[in-house]
Design a protein around this motif. Structure first.
Motif, PDB file in Angstrom:
ATOM      1  N   TYR A   1     -35.368  -9.753 -58.383  1.00 17.47           N
ATOM      2  CA  TYR A   1     -34.060  -9.230 -58.778  1.00 17.47           C
ATOM      3  C   TYR A   1     -33.089 -10.355 -59.118  1.00 17.47           C
ATOM      4  O   TYR A   1     -32.265 -10.218 -60.027  1.00 17.47           O
TER       5      TYR A   1
ATOM      6  N   GLY B   1     -32.614  -9.046 -62.542  1.00 21.11           N
ATOM      7  CA  GLY B   1     -31.838  -7.882 -62.124  1.00 21.11           C
ATOM      8  C   GLY B   1     -30.651  -7.592 -63.025  1.00 21.11           C
ATOM      9  O   GLY B   1     -29.751  -6.853 -62.625  1.00 21.11           O
ATOM     10  N   ASP B   2     -30.654  -8.144 -64.248  1.00 23.14           N
ATOM     11  CA  ASP B   2     -29.536  -7.885 -65.152  1.00 23.14           C
ATOM     12  C   ASP B   2     -29.573  -6.476 -65.716  1.00 23.14           C
ATOM     13  O   ASP B   2     -28.532  -5.867 -65.988  1.00 23.14           O
TER      14      ASP B   2
ATOM     15  N   VAL C   1     -31.503  -2.686 -64.971  1.00 21.81           N
ATOM     16  CA  VAL C   1     -32.293  -1.987 -63.948  1.00 21.81           C
ATOM     17  C   VAL C   1     -32.400  -0.510 -64.300  1.00 21.81           C
ATOM     18  O   VAL C   1     -31.438   0.092 -64.791  1.00 21.81           O
TER      19      VAL C   1
ATOM     20  N   GLY D   1     -37.414  -2.893 -63.031  1.00 17.26           N
ATOM     21  CA  GLY D   1     -36.903  -3.731 -64.107  1.00 17.26           C
ATOM     22  C   GLY D   1     -38.039  -4.280 -64.944  1.00 17.26           C
ATOM     23  O   GLY D   1     -39.188  -3.877 -64.801  1.00 17.26           O
TER      24      GLY D   1
ATOM     25  N   PRO E   1     -26.262  -4.914 -61.064  1.00 19.65           N
ATOM     26  CA  PRO E   1     -26.834  -5.157 -62.398  1.00 19.65           C
ATOM     27  C   PRO E   1     -25.781  -5.033 -63.486  1.00 19.65           C
ATOM     28  O   PRO E   1     -24.770  -4.345 -63.322  1.00 19.65           O
ATOM     29  N   GLN E   2     -26.025  -5.694 -64.613  1.00 17.79           N
ATOM     30  CA  GLN E   2     -25.123  -5.545 -65.751  1.00 17.79           C
ATOM     31  C   GLN E   2     -25.221  -4.137 -66.337  1.00 17.79           C
ATOM     32  O   GLN E   2     -24.215  -3.545 -66.724  1.00 17.79           O
TER      33      GLN E   2
ATOM     34  N   LEU F   1     -27.306  -0.260 -65.810  1.00 17.33           N
ATOM     35  CA  LEU F   1     -28.123   0.595 -64.955  1.00 17.33           C
ATOM     36  C   LEU F   1     -28.494   1.850 -65.732  1.00 17.33           C
ATOM     37  O   LEU F   1     -27.621   2.612 -66.164  1.00 17.33           O
TER      38      LEU F   1
ATOM     39  N   THR G   1     -20.569  -2.144 -63.544  1.00 19.45           N
ATOM     40  CA  THR G   1     -21.878  -1.965 -64.177  1.00 19.45           C
ATOM     41  C   THR G   1     -21.790  -0.940 -65.295  1.00 19.45           C
ATOM     42  O   THR G   1     -21.147   0.101 -65.146  1.00 19.45           O
TER      43      THR G   1
END
Length: 758
Positions: free
Chosen positions: A268, A272-273, A275, A295, A334-335, A337, A356
């Motif tokens: 992550y 993890g950017d 997800v 991811g 995360p950026q 989702l 997010t």
């Protein structure tokens, strides 16, 4: 004998003729048949009928069969889940189809001839998987309702095993009756009175109730929940980096539980950017909602981040899950989702992850279209779906808004509740609103299939709740081992250069094979576009067949900044064909570092074994030496057949000796991707003309030097130096520089190989 219908499909899913096995006939149904008396027109299967899944088709055909007087079973398939395209065809047959087979017993004697209901009935329904607009759909391509046996009456058909089902509400009632000490006969009589049905007319029998009660005795939810928590504690004791949390309700029962493995947390941190949080499945045996965080790594492979089991599906439960997940990941949200179209989850994300970008997975939305619009639009459904997909892919918001209004008016969908809802939530699914947010390519159909395949493997592990965490760990570990094997195979393969562009050569040494293939696709298409400078640093790029329109590219060489109105780089992390066209027409041979994101570079992924101990420096150095020696061995051995035979013989002897040694608790595969080997030796690159280019980054401790390569005997008496390409003049390849003499080259001791391109 009964009469019915039979249907023939004359073309397959790809437009080719079907085999005789795929063909039936279509005849009119007599008015006096059971089919015409008991079924409505809408319930009869027909060629071209669409279903969102195999299960939906099975349930439909099952309802049809029950009204006709027979039951069905799953028959032949084409393809296999998890292999290639998966299952592409499924046949459902009458329960009396086929013939009984005699099987020999252990002592060699044949079994006694038991009476069987199978009589070779040919009634069936065939469905075939088609991908319309990249969204899989199942269509009926064959149907026959001609039986060679008598069909059952309504009073008889309900007693067939396929229809002796107990609804979830009835299961709850039976469980409550059992706790009250009632006998099975008392339960059945009470249910008959509650439902107002005649004696013996329930859709299940006494035997079915007894079997259900036995299954209740085998499943102790309270005990299994305690064992599940104990399992998490055990894993925590073994590895302090394992994370888990749970919540107990007012009755001292497990309400929610979430966990994440140590390797998942490391993954992550790197990937993890973007997800996916899938909440579309449940653990049926325990009636708990299953949520999985997934991811994509730098090799395009699915990676597991965490898992959660929720007792209820509401905003409070989702808020707890999101908050717990952020706790596992040290507060890093995360950026982007991606989730299902779930309003409770939408509200929870807005509260727990306000920074997010929340988006809906488009494949979940389009999968519902056949139910929502197929009957409503009829023959216009395919045209409408094509129009929707065109609007979905538009780049500009203004074009989407205008096109949506035209589409709604054209098909008369102004008052349709699904259309109204989709438009109200358009910022969550339409690409024109999402292109500025990074999604790592997870909105593509290919990645969605990989993610769904992983989820299906997790769902297959729900046999025992107390071992579920351990079983998921095994699945994650298996997925990681397969991924490591595929990465190694890709690393050993030659990269084929298709354009001869220095940009392509440079990118091949930096990006992973997965990311490089995406950039290469854009490079191949870039020459089809015209680049017209309309202002200082501003270019209009359009396809050569277009007279106007196109994309707007802004380029500032001094600041090393370039952007495109299509926003593909922001969306996927890969430069688009429009930008690449501007770079090539302006004599740029080097992509700036920040446009080759670390996320897609060929750096080593974090440790991916679930219960892995950190690799020591000594292991890393040994692995580097072994890999360098292996690379040299391969290069030297393939020169002649004699060398290759000797190498194979010696390797077999060495491998046999290694296998005789005792195994460690952690195999070498556990440390294969912890060492920085890829920074030492990069894969060979073969260009479009068949010339081999070997990219090597020089270090003082390299065991394989460029000098040794030049000393080798030329293959097939051809000078190996002729295969290496050189620049016509000295150039640093820096962003914005052409092939003219460069001051940087004069000041520094640099050459083409060190710069990463030839």
């Amino acid at each position: 004998m009964s009469e019915g219908t039979s249907v023939v499909m004359e073309s397959s899913e790809n437009g080719t003729d079907l085999s005789q096995d795929d063909i039936g006939t279509l005849e009119e149904t007599p008015d006096n048949t059971i089919l015409s008396r008991q079924t409505s027109v809408n319930l009869v299967p027909f060629i071209g009928q669409r279903f969102i899944s195999q299960e939906a088709a099975y349930e439909f055909y099952c309802s049809f069969a029950k009204q006709c007087g027979f039951s069905i079973r799953r028959h032949r398939t084409r393809g296999k889940d998890g292999v290639g395209r998966g299952v592409t065809r499924r046949d459902f047959a009458c329960h009396r189809g086929g013939y009984p087979q005699m099987k020999p017993s252990e002592d060699g004697k044949m079994q006694r001839n038991r009476k069987s209901s199978r009589c070779g009935c040919q009634a069936y329904m065939r469905i075939v998987k088609r991908a319309d607009f990249e969204v899989p759909e199942w269509r009926v391509t064959g149907f026959s309702n001609i039986h060679n046996h008598e069909l059952l009456k309504p009073q008889e058909v309900r007693l067939l095993p396929a229809y002796c089902t107990i609804s979830p509400d009835d299961k709850i009632r039976i469980c409550m009756f059992a706790k009250a000490g009632m006998s099975v006969r008392q339960m059945l009589r009470l249910l008959e009175l509650e439902k107002g049905v005649k004696l013996g007319c329930l859709p299940f029998t006494e035997i079915d109730v007894r079997n259900l009660l036995q299954s209740f005795r085998n499943v102790d939810r309270d005990s299994d929940s305690i064992d599940l928590i104990a399992m998490c504690k055990k894993l925590k004791d073994e590895n302090p980096n394992f994370k888990y949390d749970f919540k107990i309700d007012g009755h001292n029962r497990l309400e929610h539980i979430a966990w994440s493995y140590a390797s998942s947390i490391q993954l992550y941190e790197a990937f993890g950017d973007a997800v996916v949080f899938d909440t579309t499945h449940r653990l049926d045996a325990y009636d708990m909602l299953l949520g999985i965080w997934l991811g994509v790594d730098n090799h395009g492979m699915t990676c597991f981040f965490g898992c959660v089991l929720l007792q209820d599906e509401n905003m409070q439960s989702f808020s707890w899950a999101l908050k717990t997940f952020l706790g596992f990941m040290k507060g890093k949200a995360p950026q982007t989702l991606l989730t299902d179209h779930n309003m409770w989850l939408k509200e929870a994300i807005a509260i727990e992850m306000p920074e997010t970008k929340h988006a809906f997975c488009i494949w979940h939305i389009i999968a519902k279209f056949s139910d929502w619009f197929s009957v409503l639009l009829g023959s216009r459904y395919d045209d409408w779906k094509a129009e929707f997909y065109r609007l979905y892919n538009l780049e500009l918001v203004e074009e989407f808004e205008g096109g949506w209004r035209d589409m709604v008016n054209k098909y008369g969908l102004n008052a349709n509740k699904h259309i109204v809802s989709l438009y109200a939530l358009r910022i969550f699914w339409a690409l024109s609103f999402l292109r500025r947010y990074f999604c790592a390519g997870m909105m593509s159909t290919c990645q969605s299939e990989f993610i769904n395949a992983f989820i299906q493997r997790v769902l297959s592990a729900q046999s025992q709740l107390d071992r579920f965490v351990e079983q998921v760990a095994d699945i994650v570990g298996f997925n990681d081992r397969i991924g490591a094997k595929q990465k190694m195979q890709r690393k050993l393969q030659k990269v084929s250069l298709k354009t001869g562009s220095p940009i392509e050569s440079h990118a091949a040494t930096i990006l992973t094979p997965y990311a490089f293939s995406k950039l290469q696709e854009e490079l191949v298409l870039a020459p089809q576009y015209a680049s017209l400078q309309v202002d200082e640093g501003c270019f209009q790029v359009r396809h050569h067949t277009q007279m106007d329109g196109g994309c707007k590219v802004i380029w500032a060489p001094c600041q090393e900044h370039i952007s495109c109105s299509c926003h593909q780089f922001e969306f996927s992390g890969i430069l688009c064909r429009h930008v690449l066209r501007v770079l090539s027409t302006n004599n740029c041979f080097h992509i700036p570092d920040h446009y080759l994101p670390t996320r897609w570079r060929g750096v080593n992924s974090p440790s991916t074994n679930t219960f892995r101990i950190a690799t020591t420096r000594e292991h890393s150095e040994k692995f580097q030496l072994l890999e360098s020696m292996a690379s040299t061995l391969v290069t030297e051995s393939i020169e002649t057949d004699e060398r290759l035979d000797v190498a194979c013989e010696q390797i077999a002897m060495v491998l046999s000796r290694v296998k005789e040694l005792s195994r460690s608790t952690h195999s070498m595969s556990d440390i294969a991707y912890n060492c920085p080997s890829e920074s030492l030796i990069l894969p060979e690159v073969e260009d479009a003309d068949g010339m081999v280019q070997s990219f090597t980054i020089r270090h003082s401790h390299d065991s394989l030097s460029l000098g040794k390569l030049k000393e080798r005997r030329p293959r097939d008496e051809v000078d190996i130096t002729r295969k290496r390409r050189h620049c016509s003049g000295p150039c640093c390849g820096h962003f914005g520089h052409d092939g003219s003499p460069c001051s940087l080259m004069a000041d520094d001791d640099l050459h083409g190989d060190a710069l990463g391109y030839l």
